[in-house]
Write an enzyme that holds these catalytic residues in place. Structure first.
Site, PDB file in Angstrom:
ATOM      1  N   CYS A 155      43.915  46.536  42.043  1.00  0.00           N
ATOM      2  CA  CYS A 155      44.548  45.207  42.052  1.00  0.00           C
ATOM      3  C   CYS A 155      45.981  45.263  41.516  1.00  0.00           C
ATOM      4  O   CYS A 155      46.901  44.689  42.101  1.00  0.00           O
ATOM      5  CB  CYS A 155      43.700  44.202  41.266  1.00  0.00           C
ATOM      6  SG  CYS A 155      42.187  43.782  42.146  1.00  0.00           S
ATOM      7  N   HIS A 181      43.227  37.002  39.760  1.00  0.00           N
ATOM      8  CA  HIS A 181      41.915  37.624  39.577  1.00  0.00           C
ATOM      9  C   HIS A 181      40.839  36.551  39.445  1.00  0.00           C
ATOM     10  O   HIS A 181      41.062  35.516  38.805  1.00  0.00           O
ATOM     11  CB  HIS A 181      41.914  38.492  38.307  1.00  0.00           C
ATOM     12  CG  HIS A 181      42.162  39.940  38.566  1.00  0.00           C
ATOM     13  ND1 HIS A 181      43.232  40.613  38.007  1.00  0.00           N
ATOM     14  CD2 HIS A 181      41.474  40.867  39.301  1.00  0.00           C
ATOM     15  CE1 HIS A 181      43.182  41.892  38.402  1.00  0.00           C
ATOM     16  NE2 HIS A 181      42.130  42.062  39.177  1.00  0.00           N
TER      17      HIS A 181
END
Ligand code: PCA
Length: 224
Positions: A155, A181
């Site tokens: 990520c 997130h």
């Protein structure tokens, strides 16, 4: 050369690219992809949401993202990922130039302390209005926070890589990007949030991102 050669996308600058990841680390679902799919096709202040999936793989995720940005010329790109253990939607402030994987990616790669981009800057700030997005998600009744780290796995790799692409001028002029997130879905672990709440939160965040060219001042820091 015709002008069309510069902008092959039919709606250059009018697209919102919203990405999610495939499941990773033994999980069966990734809420980030379910949220992106749920918002595909939505119209938000004259922009259209295009959802796409990225593989949880170092390198390949960024190649796919670059192809998507080149094809769609999005005014705004928001990448979503799962952060199991977090209780709220977390809007990331920063991507750092490091890969340090605690678990293998979906191709088995586990880089330790390699740069995302050789000779790239140490970090990039997300260019989306993170405080305005935080405010909008909270007003939609969904728990939300600003996060000061996206970790050092795929990520963060994608957030850093996205901002590097935009800094290189891939994408239309003035294109902005960022990352958020998501917590677990129910059944995946605790704490969790219902999918519909996460979809509502990201919908609100996208509206705020489109309508807020300059971020607002709102305290959302961390002492530790
Ligand atoms: N979360 C992982 C990678 C893919 C995802 O959804 C991360 O936080 O790095």
């Amino acid at each position: 050369m015709t002008p069309a050669a510069h902008h092959s996308a039919p709606h250059a600058g009018q697209t919102i690219l919203l990405t999610g990841f495939d499941p990773f680390g033994g999980g069966s679902h990734n809420p980030s992809w379910l949220i992106a799919q749920a918002l595909h096709g939505q119209r938000i202040a004259g922009h259209q949401v295009v959802a796409a999936q990225l593989p949880t793989v170092f390198g390949e995720s960024l190649q796919r993202l670059q192809a998507l940005v080149q094809a769609h010329q999005p005014a705004l790109t928001l990448c979503l990922g799962l952060a199991g253990g977090r209780a709220a939607l977390s809007i990331e402030r920063i991507g750092i130039n490091i890969n340090d994987a605690r678990i293998p990616d979906n191709c088995g790669a586990q880089p330790v302390d390699t740069p995302v981009q050789v000779d790239g800057p140490a970090a990039y700030f997300a260019s989306l209005p993170i405080k305005a997005m935080l405010n909008a998600v909270q007003r939609a009744g969904v728990p939300c926070e600003v996060s000061q780290t996206a970790g050092t796995f795929v990520c963060n790799h994608v957030l850093y890589g996205l901002m590097h692409l935009l800094a290189q001028g891939v994408g239309p002029k003035g294109a902005r990007g960022g990352f958020a997130h998501m917590p677990w879905l129910s059944g995946q672990g605790e704490p969790h949030l219902p999918l519909r709440d996460m979809v509502r939160g990201i919908h609100a965040a996208l509206w705020a991102a489109v309508l807020t060219p300059q971020d607002i001042a709102l305290q959302a820091g961390a002492t530790h």
